[in-house]
Design a protein around this motif. Structure first.
Motif, PDB file in Angstrom:
ATOM      1  N   TYR A 111       1.717   8.385   8.984  1.00  0.00           N
ATOM      2  CA  TYR A 111       1.805   6.919   9.108  1.00  0.00           C
ATOM      3  C   TYR A 111       3.133   6.763   8.388  1.00  0.00           C
ATOM      4  CZ  TYR A 111      -2.945   6.465  10.119  1.00  0.00           C
ATOM      5  OH  TYR A 111      -4.226   6.874  10.594  1.00  0.00           O
TER       6      TYR A 111
ATOM      7  N   THR B 217      -5.299   1.348   8.672  1.00  0.00           N
ATOM      8  CA  THR B 217      -6.036   0.561   7.701  1.00  0.00           C
ATOM      9  C   THR B 217      -7.458   0.410   8.007  1.00  0.00           C
ATOM     10  OG1 THR B 217      -4.076  -0.777   7.272  1.00  0.00           O
ATOM     11  CG2 THR B 217      -6.171  -1.444   6.232  1.00  0.00           C
TER      12      THR B 217
ATOM     13  N   GLY C  54       0.748  -1.169  -0.113  1.00  0.00           N
ATOM     14  CA  GLY C  54       0.107   0.121   0.007  1.00  0.00           C
ATOM     15  C   GLY C  54       1.117   1.240   0.156  1.00  0.00           C
TER      16      GLY C  54
ATOM     17  N   GLY D 234      -1.910   0.978   2.969  1.00  0.00           N
ATOM     18  CA  GLY D 234      -3.446   0.950   3.127  1.00  0.00           C
ATOM     19  C   GLY D 234      -4.345  -0.085   2.449  1.00  0.00           C
TER      20      GLY D 234
ATOM     21  N   GLU E  82      -2.440  -6.097  10.358  1.00  0.00           N
ATOM     22  CA  GLU E  82      -3.365  -5.040   9.608  1.00  0.00           C
ATOM     23  C   GLU E  82      -2.502  -3.893  10.139  1.00  0.00           C
ATOM     24  OE1 GLU E  82      -7.981  -4.147  10.441  1.00  0.00           O
ATOM     25  OE2 GLU E  82      -7.493  -6.276   9.465  1.00  0.00           O
TER      26      GLU E  82
ATOM     27  N   ARG F 109      -7.030   4.481  13.341  1.00  0.00           N
ATOM     28  CA  ARG F 109      -6.468   5.571  12.596  1.00  0.00           C
ATOM     29  C   ARG F 109      -6.241   6.735  13.495  1.00  0.00           C
ATOM     30  NH1 ARG F 109     -11.016   5.512   7.499  1.00  0.00           N
ATOM     31  NH2 ARG F 109     -10.165   3.645   6.898  1.00  0.00           N
TER      32      ARG F 109
ATOM     33  N   PHE G 133      -5.602  -3.620   2.450  1.00  0.00           N
ATOM     34  CA  PHE G 133      -5.918  -4.763   3.668  1.00  0.00           C
ATOM     35  C   PHE G 133      -5.256  -5.870   3.232  1.00  0.00           C
ATOM     36  CE2 PHE G 133      -9.227  -1.671   4.733  1.00  0.00           C
ATOM     37  CZ  PHE G 133      -9.660  -1.881   5.756  1.00  0.00           C
ATOM     38  N   TRP G 134      -4.896  -6.803   4.367  1.00  0.00           N
ATOM     39  CA  TRP G 134      -3.996  -7.849   4.381  1.00  0.00           C
ATOM     40  C   TRP G 134      -4.447  -9.019   3.765  1.00  0.00           C
ATOM     41  CZ3 TRP G 134      -5.089 -12.661   6.495  1.00  0.00           C
ATOM     42  CH2 TRP G 134      -6.430 -12.836   7.014  1.00  0.00           C
TER      43      TRP G 134
ATOM     44  N   ASP H 233     -10.989   6.826   0.392  1.00  0.00           N
ATOM     45  CA  ASP H 233     -10.712   5.415   0.403  1.00  0.00           C
ATOM     46  C   ASP H 233     -11.572   4.697  -1.069  1.00  0.00           C
ATOM     47  OD1 ASP H 233      -9.802   5.756   2.956  1.00  0.00           O
ATOM     48  OD2 ASP H 233     -11.473   4.974   3.946  1.00  0.00           O
TER      49      ASP H 233
ATOM     50  N   ALA I  38      -9.173  -1.339   0.315  1.00  0.00           N
ATOM     51  CA  ALA I  38      -7.975  -0.348   0.713  1.00  0.00           C
ATOM     52  C   ALA I  38      -8.346   0.927   1.238  1.00  0.00           C
ATOM     53  CB  ALA I  38      -7.213   0.095  -0.605  1.00  0.00           C
ATOM     54  N   THR I  39      -7.495   1.407   2.076  1.00  0.00           N
ATOM     55  CA  THR I  39      -7.710   2.850   2.761  1.00  0.00           C
ATOM     56  C   THR I  39      -6.694   3.899   2.222  1.00  0.00           C
ATOM     57  OG1 THR I  39      -8.686   1.731   4.947  1.00  0.00           O
ATOM     58  CG2 THR I  39      -7.583   4.221   5.124  1.00  0.00           C
TER      59      THR I  39
END
Length: 313
Positions: A89, A76, A49, A51, A72, A81, A53-54, A186, A220-221
């Motif tokens: 981050y 994310t 990412g 962001g 994670e 957050r 997701f796993w 997002d 995703a974020t």
């Protein structure tokens, strides 16, 4: 940064912290999750990412031999957050949270695997917090970001476009790359991640039935890549990696357009105790494209983490 504490009135027994499933605790007011699958030596895995997701990083073949702890990363999920989200981050923050997670697992040492952006974090952690690492897998990473990395990626994307000129899916991929710099939420991040994905495989369209389900499930974020003061978290690890003391496995796909062969070869040259795995029929997603070769090399690295030279290719 304070030590993590479990939900509830008392700490969980050590065995429970590595039991299969999703684990959650709070650290510095944020929720940290990790997901455990498999059994054997512990390998902590960081997704890309930032962001993404796993779930895309699941490695079932490795889970047959290793206890895979999929992180994670903070930022994310909504409940993880920072107040400064989507900023703040940095690799230092990710590494500090990772240190707390490894401490929490209660094992003497772990192997650390980072994919894409996760490889940048893994390299930083191996340099600055190596004490609990038996080895590090830098999977589709690079020693630098910024203009030099961007120029190489642009060159590789142009080559991808030339190779697939006339394909009906190409305009959508190129439009997604064009939208990358304007991402701000997002929804846009998910759209870009799904849009560029065909270029992240050696032959997505030739195997679309196999790979399309992954594209459909990407979450995703949006994370900016800036610190709280809006300073870019730019990477140049060349000097630091030359002094790395942790054994490393460098994994790169021959057809990767984002963190390709130039960077894999440079990482291998920089790191004193490294092995190199070139996946000849992969792009950025070798654990999906060539799962047997990928899993075999990582498994062998975990079993014999020292010694320089090539891995399987």
């Amino acid at each position: 940064m304070t030590a993590p504490t479990a939900y509830g009135d008392s700490p969980l027994p050590d065995a429970a912290l590595l039991s299969p499933g999703t684990h959650t605790y709070r650290l510095e007011g944020l929720v940290q999750r990790y997901h455990v699958h498999g059994s054997g030596p512990v390998c902590v895995a960081l997704p890309g990412g930032p962001g993404i997701f796993w779930e895309y990083l699941r490695m079932p073949l490795l889970e047959e031999h290793l206890t895979m702890v999929y992180v994670e990363p903070v930022g994310t999920a909504e409940d993880s957050r920072l107040a400064s989200h989507p900023h703040g981050y940095t690799r230092e923050r990710y590494s500090a949270f990772l240190e707390a997670l490894i401490d929490r697992l209660g094992v003497p040492e772990v192997h650390l695997l980072g994919h894409s952006h996760g490889a940048f974090v893994a390299a930083y952690h191996a340099v600055h917090r190596p004490e609990q690492l038996a080895g590090v897998v830098l999977y589709e990473g690079a020693p630098v970001t910024g203009p030099e990395h961007g120029a190489e990626a642009a060159r590789m994307v142009e080559a991808f476009a030339a190779e697939h000129a006339g394909h009906p899916g190409l305009p959508g991929v190129m439009a997604a790359f064009g939208a990358m710099s304007a991402m701000g939420d997002d929804e846009q991040t998910v759209a870009v991640a799904k849009g560029v994905l065909p270029s992240y495989f050696a032959d997505y369209w030739g195997n679309e039935e196999r790979f399309a389900p992954l594209r459909d499930t990407i979450r995703a974020t949006y994370i900016s890549g800036l610190d709280e003061d809006l300073t870019p978290d730019v990477v140049d690890d060349r000097a630091a990696l030359s002094a790395l003391t942790v054994p490393a496995l460098v994994v790169v796909g021959r057809h990767d357009v984002i963190c390709g062969m130039r960077w894999g070869l440079e990482l291998d040259e920089l790191i004193p105790d490294s092995r190199l795995l070139v996946l000849e029929n992969s792009g950025h997603m070798g654990h999906i494209e060539e799962p047997e070769a990928f899993a075999g090399a990582v498994r062998d690295f975990v079993r014999r983490p020292t010694g320089r030279g090539p891995a399987h290719s």
